[in-house]
Scaffold this motif. Structure first.
Motif, PDB file in Angstrom:
ATOM      1  N   VAL A  60       0.839  -1.210   0.000  1.00  0.00           N
ATOM      2  CA  VAL A  60       0.000   0.000   0.000  1.00  0.00           C
ATOM      3  C   VAL A  60       0.864   1.246   0.000  1.00  0.00           C
ATOM      4  O   VAL A  60       0.650   2.197  -0.759  1.00  0.00           O
ATOM      5  CB  VAL A  60      -0.953  -0.011   1.211  1.00  0.00           C
ATOM      6  CG1 VAL A  60      -1.696   1.325   1.307  1.00  0.00           C
ATOM      7  CG2 VAL A  60      -1.939  -1.165   1.102  1.00  0.00           C
ATOM      8  N   THR A  91       2.710   1.737  -3.329  1.00  0.00           N
ATOM      9  CA  THR A  91       1.819   2.270  -4.366  1.00  0.00           C
ATOM     10  C   THR A  91       1.503   3.748  -4.111  1.00  0.00           C
ATOM     11  O   THR A  91       1.470   4.565  -5.040  1.00  0.00           O
ATOM     12  CB  THR A  91       0.517   1.452  -4.412  1.00  0.00           C
ATOM     13  OG1 THR A  91       0.840   0.071  -4.596  1.00  0.00           O
ATOM     14  CG2 THR A  91      -0.374   1.924  -5.542  1.00  0.00           C
ATOM     15  N   THR A  92       1.261   4.093  -2.840  1.00  0.00           N
ATOM     16  CA  THR A  92       0.931   5.484  -2.498  1.00  0.00           C
ATOM     17  C   THR A  92       2.090   6.414  -2.855  1.00  0.00           C
ATOM     18  O   THR A  92       1.900   7.467  -3.479  1.00  0.00           O
ATOM     19  CB  THR A  92       0.625   5.594  -0.993  1.00  0.00           C
ATOM     20  OG1 THR A  92      -0.470   4.745  -0.681  1.00  0.00           O
ATOM     21  CG2 THR A  92       0.259   7.024  -0.631  1.00  0.00           C
ATOM     22  N   THR A 135       2.539   6.660  -6.634  1.00  0.00           N
ATOM     23  CA  THR A 135       1.480   7.483  -7.220  1.00  0.00           C
ATOM     24  C   THR A 135       1.779   8.964  -7.034  1.00  0.00           C
ATOM     25  O   THR A 135       1.600   9.771  -7.956  1.00  0.00           O
ATOM     26  CB  THR A 135       0.128   7.137  -6.591  1.00  0.00           C
ATOM     27  OG1 THR A 135      -0.145   5.743  -6.805  1.00  0.00           O
ATOM     28  CG2 THR A 135      -0.994   7.964  -7.206  1.00  0.00           C
ATOM     29  N   LEU A 177      -0.797  12.379  -0.150  1.00  0.00           N
ATOM     30  CA  LEU A 177      -0.395  10.982  -0.170  1.00  0.00           C
ATOM     31  C   LEU A 177       0.853  10.713   0.668  1.00  0.00           C
ATOM     32  O   LEU A 177       1.024   9.614   1.203  1.00  0.00           O
ATOM     33  CB  LEU A 177      -0.138  10.536  -1.631  1.00  0.00           C
ATOM     34  CG  LEU A 177      -1.381  10.491  -2.538  1.00  0.00           C
ATOM     35  CD1 LEU A 177      -0.969  10.164  -3.958  1.00  0.00           C
ATOM     36  CD2 LEU A 177      -2.395   9.477  -2.023  1.00  0.00           C
ATOM     37  N   LEU A 197      -9.059   7.571  -6.518  1.00  0.00           N
ATOM     38  CA  LEU A 197      -8.606   8.379  -5.386  1.00  0.00           C
ATOM     39  C   LEU A 197      -9.308   9.733  -5.362  1.00  0.00           C
ATOM     40  O   LEU A 197      -9.773  10.187  -4.318  1.00  0.00           O
ATOM     41  CB  LEU A 197      -7.085   8.571  -5.461  1.00  0.00           C
ATOM     42  CG  LEU A 197      -6.464   9.455  -4.379  1.00  0.00           C
ATOM     43  CD1 LEU A 197      -6.668   8.847  -2.996  1.00  0.00           C
ATOM     44  CD2 LEU A 197      -4.975   9.660  -4.645  1.00  0.00           C
TER      45      LEU A 197
END
Length: 564
Positions: free
Chosen positions: A34, A37-38, A41, A98, A163
């Motif tokens: 997680v 990926t955050t 991104t 993020l 998101l």
């Protein structure tokens, strides 16, 4: 920053490569899927913005190991456009939500954006591993098939859209509730605040972070707020605190209860806080009213008890005070006769038997005579002080200008001997006891003439002015809104103000009797006279810079006041 790899961003294919390498760095650093990926991104959003609006864009990935802090993986995006600091940018705002740290600055090439997150497993960050990571990136093939590019791009676009949709839904929901809702980092930096909080405080998220809420929190509550936050962030995962927050519309500070809950990662460490603030002003007022009622009942019972005891004791106290004052007057009066005999016999010995006395005997008799004279002055002062309590005379109009001239006439010989200049401003006429007021000003002027400085011509000034209760530097038994301030100012030797209270006490002296004559009663009489006229007296001085004694009398005793 220890650089591991660098990617030049010219097209969409470079963005996919940058995204892939960012994910790989998170994996090597031991981050969860997680968090990988955050972070990737966020890096992709900033990179895409730089590719769209700038030129000569590059991405550098690396490791930062601050002293005493957890290691962090960092992405640095540089492009050649003008600085973007302070500009509203949707993609950078998404990235800021993020990751917990986004820095925007100006570089030699243009604009620079740095994003970083902490590495949870510090043990994996060492020289050996970092060297292996760098080798991996240097040897990794950069060519990607078109299908993978398309698939990755679609995944990223879908993730970003989901998101944004989730954020919009959360914002609509939080704005619709009558609560101040926010999210913040472990250190209390706001990541999000709903419209209710922004409207109530009148501050944006950036402003609240910049001032650490100091502009909206009540002064006494700010330190408690941050102390509680730091204490709970390191120990617990939820806490409550009651604080006062300023309403931007009314300016009033209103009690709120803040409740915060931590979102934890796999390591049970705080990722961020989610909290809300509820208005509890009405509840606090009810609780305070109930408490006040209980305290009022208890106070009333105690007051009734004290009043009963006071009625029993006040008569006895008045009788005792009257007897004490009369005793002091009678005792002092009766001491005068034997003292006069001592002085008379001493004078006879010196005048009639001087030839028969040796020098030692004459010196002893002379000392006895001086001691008797000091005793005479002391008894005289005690009599004057006791008369203040035993002789109560009605007040009448007293012209202070005439009274001061009479006192100066009595002191004329001393004034001439010491070559003193005395300046008297126009003074008011007041209701008072002329004998007591004469004692007061005679003692103050005698003091000014006694404690002169040897290195300058002595000067004394007497003046009056209007003041308020807030201008009086000493406590008052009775308080009125306005007062007359009558000052006697000299340029003598002065004294240290730490002895201010001592000089008005009975028999207290700041100088030895061999240097300056006196009994230490004069200023006590001055204070007593001022208090009997509803006022007080205070002194201001510095050693070697003279002294100013000011008598404060309520305006209610004034018949006329000096012109302003």
């Amino acid at each position: 920053m220890y650089e591991l790899t660098k990617v030049s961003l010219d097209d969409e294919q470079d963005l996919i490569l940058a995204h892939k390498r960012t994910l790989k760095l998170g994996e090597l650093a031991g981050l969860s899927l997680v968090v990988q990926t955050t972070f990737a991104t966020a890096v992709l959003e900033v990179s895409r913005d730089a590719l769209q609006h700038g030129s000569d864009v590059s991405l550098t990935l690396g490791i930062v190991t601050p002293n005493g802090s957890r290691a962090r993986i960092m992405a640095k995006i540089i492009d050649s456009r003008i600085p973007i600091t302070g500009q509203k940018n949707e993609r950078i705002e998404v990235a800021s939500r993020l990751v917990d740290e986004v820095q925007i600055s100006k570089s030699e090439k243009g604009s620079e954006v740095r994003l970083s997150i902490p590495v949870l497993a510090d043990q994996c960050v060492n020289e050996t591993n970092v060297a292996l990571w760098k080798h991996h990136f240097n040897t990794e093939p950069t060519e990607l098939v078109a299908d993978e590019i398309k698939r990755k791009n679609n995944q990223l676009q879908e993730l970003a859209e989901r998101l944004r949709t989730s954020e919009r839904q959360y914002q609509v929901l939080s704005d619709s509730l009558p609560l101040m809702i926010f999210t913040a980092t472990a250190k209390g930096k706001l990541l999000y605040a709903n419209e209710w909080l922004r409207k109530y405080t009148g501050e944006s998220v950036a402003q609240l972070n910049k001032t650490k809420w100091e502009t909206v929190l009540y002064e006494d509550d700010a330190a408690v707020w941050w102390e509680k936050w730091a204490e709970t962030a390191s120990v617990d995962h939820a806490f409550q605190i009651e604080i006062r927050i300023r309403n931007a519309e009314t300016g009033a500070y209103v009690w709120h209860r803040m409740t915060a809950t931590a979102l934890l990662d796999e390591k049970k460490e705080v990722v961020y806080w989610s909290g809300f603030l509820v208005d509890i002003q009405a509840q606090r007022m009810v609780e305070r009213t109930l408490q006040d009622n209980r305290e009022l009942t208890e106070t009333k019972q105690k007051l009734e008890q004290y009043q009963h005891e006071l009625k029993l004791n006040i008569g006895e106290l008045n009788r005792s005070n009257q007897e004490l004052a009369e005793f002091a007057y009678i005792a002092s009066h009766d001491l005068q006769e034997p003292l006069r005999k001592i002085q008379s016999f001493g004078t006879l010995l010196v005048e009639q038997f001087a030839n028969e006395l040796n020098p030692t005997a004459q010196d002893l008799i002379q000392r006895m005579h001086h001691a008797a004279e000091r005793m005479h002055v002391l008894i005289k002062d005690i009599l004057a002080y006791s008369r203040l309590n035993t002789h109560h005379q009605p007040f009448r109009q007293v012209d202070l200008n005439a009274l001061i001239q009479e006192v100066l006439g009595d002191l004329e010989l001393t004034i001439r001997e010491k070559k003193t200049q005395v300046f008297v401003d126009f003074l008011p006429t007041i209701y008072g006891n002329p004998l007591q007021l004469r004692q007061l000003f005679q003692n103050l002027l005698s003091n000014a003439l006694k404690f002169i400085a040897p290195d300058r011509p002595p000067q004394v000034r007497i003046s009056a002015r209007d003041v308020t209760i807030f201008d009086i530097p000493v406590p008052m038994r009775q308080r009125e809104p306005s007062y007359l301030a009558i000052s006697v100012e000299d340029n003598g030797i002065g004294f240290d103000e730490r002895y201010h209270n001592r000089i008005f006490q009975l028999f207290q002296r700041l100088h030895g009797k061999d240097l300056y004559a006196g009994t230490g009663i004069g200023l006590t009489i001055c204070k007593k006279v001022a208090e009997m006229h509803g006022g007080t007296i205070a002194a201001q001085s510095q050693p070697g810079q003279g002294a100013t004694f000011t008598v404060f009398l309520p305006q209610s005793v004034a018949v006329s006041v000096p012109a302003k």
